[in-house]
Design a protein around this motif. Sequence first.
Motif, PDB file in Angstrom:
ATOM      1  N   ASN A 113       0.703  -1.092   0.072  1.00 13.29           N
ATOM      2  CA  ASN A 113      -0.092  -0.021   0.041  1.00 13.29           C
ATOM      3  C   ASN A 113       0.918   1.256   0.028  1.00 13.29           C
ATOM      4  OD1 ASN A 113      -2.489  -1.354   0.173  1.00 13.29           O
ATOM      5  ND2 ASN A 113      -2.381  -1.825   2.201  1.00 13.29           N
ATOM      6  N   PRO A 114       0.498   2.146  -0.777  1.00 16.69           N
ATOM      7  CA  PRO A 114       1.203   3.397  -0.904  1.00 16.69           C
ATOM      8  C   PRO A 114       1.126   4.401   0.461  1.00 16.69           C
ATOM      9  CG  PRO A 114      -0.723   3.781  -2.104  1.00 16.69           C
ATOM     10  CD  PRO A 114      -0.775   2.066  -1.640  1.00 16.69           C
ATOM     11  N   CYS A 115       1.910   5.341   0.547  1.00 16.94           N
ATOM     12  CA  CYS A 115       1.740   6.326   1.946  1.00 16.94           C
ATOM     13  C   CYS A 115       1.726   7.615   1.490  1.00 16.94           C
ATOM     14  CB  CYS A 115       2.884   5.948   2.834  1.00 16.94           C
ATOM     15  SG  CYS A 115       4.435   6.332   2.172  1.00 16.94           S
ATOM     16  N   ALA A 116       1.471   8.617   2.463  1.00 15.27           N
ATOM     17  CA  ALA A 116       1.559   9.913   2.271  1.00 15.27           C
ATOM     18  C   ALA A 116       2.613  10.461   1.492  1.00 15.27           C
ATOM     19  CB  ALA A 116       1.125  10.809   3.595  1.00 15.27           C
ATOM     20  N   TRP A 117       3.791   9.803   1.605  1.00 16.16           N
ATOM     21  CA  TRP A 117       5.060  10.185   0.877  1.00 16.16           C
ATOM     22  C   TRP A 117       4.853  10.508  -0.344  1.00 16.16           C
ATOM     23  CZ3 TRP A 117       9.488  11.919   3.130  1.00 16.16           C
ATOM     24  CH2 TRP A 117       9.701  11.847   4.242  1.00 16.16           C
ATOM     25  N   MET A 118       4.064   9.372  -0.960  1.00 19.63           N
ATOM     26  CA  MET A 118       3.887   9.676  -2.311  1.00 19.63           C
ATOM     27  C   MET A 118       3.374  11.117  -2.977  1.00 19.63           C
ATOM     28  SD  MET A 118       4.922   6.588  -3.204  1.00 19.63           S
ATOM     29  CE  MET A 118       5.777   6.691  -1.824  1.00 19.63           C
ATOM     30  N   ALA A 129      -3.869   8.178  -6.067  1.00 14.99           N
ATOM     31  CA  ALA A 129      -3.832   7.668  -7.331  1.00 14.99           C
ATOM     32  C   ALA A 129      -3.120   6.013  -7.383  1.00 14.99           C
ATOM     33  CB  ALA A 129      -2.941   8.349  -8.276  1.00 14.99           C
ATOM     34  N   LEU A 130      -2.522   5.997  -6.418  1.00 13.59           N
ATOM     35  CA  LEU A 130      -1.796   4.524  -6.289  1.00 13.59           C
ATOM     36  C   LEU A 130      -2.393   3.485  -5.398  1.00 13.59           C
ATOM     37  CD1 LEU A 130       2.000   5.636  -6.166  1.00 13.59           C
ATOM     38  CD2 LEU A 130       0.748   4.400  -8.082  1.00 13.59           C
ATOM     39  N   ARG A 131      -3.383   3.928  -4.999  1.00 13.48           N
ATOM     40  CA  ARG A 131      -4.336   3.016  -4.008  1.00 13.48           C
ATOM     41  C   ARG A 131      -4.673   1.929  -4.679  1.00 13.48           C
ATOM     42  NH1 ARG A 131      -7.709   7.228  -0.507  1.00 13.48           N
ATOM     43  NH2 ARG A 131      -9.089   5.503  -0.351  1.00 13.48           N
ATOM     44  N   ARG A 132      -4.444   0.592  -4.442  1.00 11.95           N
ATOM     45  CA  ARG A 132      -4.782  -0.768  -5.279  1.00 11.95           C
ATOM     46  C   ARG A 132      -3.837  -0.939  -6.304  1.00 11.95           C
ATOM     47  NH1 ARG A 132      -9.182   1.366  -3.176  1.00 11.95           N
ATOM     48  NH2 ARG A 132     -10.018   2.339  -5.046  1.00 11.95           N
ATOM     49  N   ARG A 133      -3.064   0.066  -6.293  1.00 10.20           N
ATOM     50  CA  ARG A 133      -1.933   0.011  -7.691  1.00 10.20           C
ATOM     51  C   ARG A 133      -0.724   0.200  -7.075  1.00 10.20           C
ATOM     52  NH1 ARG A 133      -3.528   4.383 -11.687  1.00 10.20           N
ATOM     53  NH2 ARG A 133      -1.744   3.221 -13.010  1.00 10.20           N
ATOM     54  N   GLY A 134      -0.343   0.063  -5.937  1.00  9.38           N
ATOM     55  CA  GLY A 134       0.953   0.275  -5.285  1.00  9.38           C
ATOM     56  C   GLY A 134       1.997  -0.924  -5.261  1.00  9.38           C
ATOM     57  N   GLY A 135       1.769  -1.862  -6.115  1.00 14.46           N
ATOM     58  CA  GLY A 135       2.520  -2.943  -5.982  1.00 14.46           C
ATOM     59  C   GLY A 135       2.315  -4.203  -4.957  1.00 14.46           C
ATOM     60  N   VAL A 136       2.964  -5.034  -4.894  1.00 13.09           N
ATOM     61  CA  VAL A 136       2.934  -6.273  -4.154  1.00 13.09           C
ATOM     62  C   VAL A 136       4.204  -6.407  -3.186  1.00 13.09           C
ATOM     63  CG1 VAL A 136       1.068  -7.130  -5.384  1.00 13.09           C
ATOM     64  CG2 VAL A 136       3.518  -7.857  -5.958  1.00 13.09           C
ATOM     65  N   ARG A 137       3.874  -7.016  -2.036  1.00 17.19           N
ATOM     66  CA  ARG A 137       5.006  -7.645  -1.271  1.00 17.19           C
ATOM     67  C   ARG A 137       5.145  -9.035  -1.479  1.00 17.19           C
ATOM     68  NH1 ARG A 137       6.765  -3.458   1.943  1.00 17.19           N
ATOM     69  NH2 ARG A 137       5.403  -1.905   2.148  1.00 17.19           N
ATOM     70  N   CYS A 138       6.298  -9.386  -1.784  1.00 17.22           N
ATOM     71  CA  CYS A 138       6.758 -10.917  -1.949  1.00 17.22           C
ATOM     72  C   CYS A 138       7.926 -11.353  -1.113  1.00 17.22           C
ATOM     73  CB  CYS A 138       7.270 -11.070  -3.320  1.00 17.22           C
ATOM     74  SG  CYS A 138       6.203 -10.177  -4.745  1.00 17.22           S
ATOM     75  N   VAL A 139       7.966 -12.804  -0.960  1.00 21.35           N
ATOM     76  CA  VAL A 139       8.918 -13.798  -0.201  1.00 21.35           C
ATOM     77  C   VAL A 139       9.639 -14.404  -1.554  1.00 21.35           C
ATOM     78  CG1 VAL A 139       9.377 -15.635   1.285  1.00 21.35           C
ATOM     79  CG2 VAL A 139       7.443 -13.793   1.588  1.00 21.35           C
ATOM     80  N   PRO A 140      10.827 -14.300  -1.477  1.00 25.25           N
ATOM     81  CA  PRO A 140      11.676 -14.949  -2.609  1.00 25.25           C
ATOM     82  C   PRO A 140      11.641 -16.339  -2.067  1.00 25.25           C
ATOM     83  CG  PRO A 140      13.123 -13.700  -1.297  1.00 25.25           C
ATOM     84  CD  PRO A 140      11.696 -13.209  -0.689  1.00 25.25           C
TER      85      PRO A 140
END
Length: 159
Positions: A113-118, A129-140
């Motif tokens: 999730n994006p934050c206010a820094w954006m 604008a980036l809500r629900r489009r902020g990318g994903v967090r993954c485990v390698p």
Amino acid sequence: MPEIVELLASPVHRFEGRPADGPAPAPEGELVEEIRIRAGLGIVGDRYFAHPAHRDASITVIARESLPDGAGLAQVRRNILIAGLDVDALVGSVLSLDSGSGPVRLRVRRPANPCAWMDVVIGPGAWRALRRRGGVRCVPLDDGVLRVGPVLAEVLPDA
């Protein structure tokens, strides 16, 4: 074919304190041509590598199509910027990326999730604008190397 546009491995966390104070300066060399990944630990040299609080989400991926023109990894602080793949739709799956050195599987755990820094680093309205489009967090899931350039991407069911 999807393409890895940028890679970021930063040893420091730049967004601390209040957004109005601005981010800390970017360290030299945080945007790289290749990253080394260790299964369960993250990106070698990155601020979250082997960090206990981030082992469940040590690598972040964002779609180029989610960002406004001119914005990149230095602003959003994700690790992998990829074009041609809707990463936000992949939560609950495994993303396999191969940029020429063999596949690296990433278990897509949750949204980043994006934050206010954006609103500070990209511009007013970017956070919304980036809500629900902020990318994903993954485990390698694998050790490996990813490089900037064309990438073979495959979405696998979470095992």
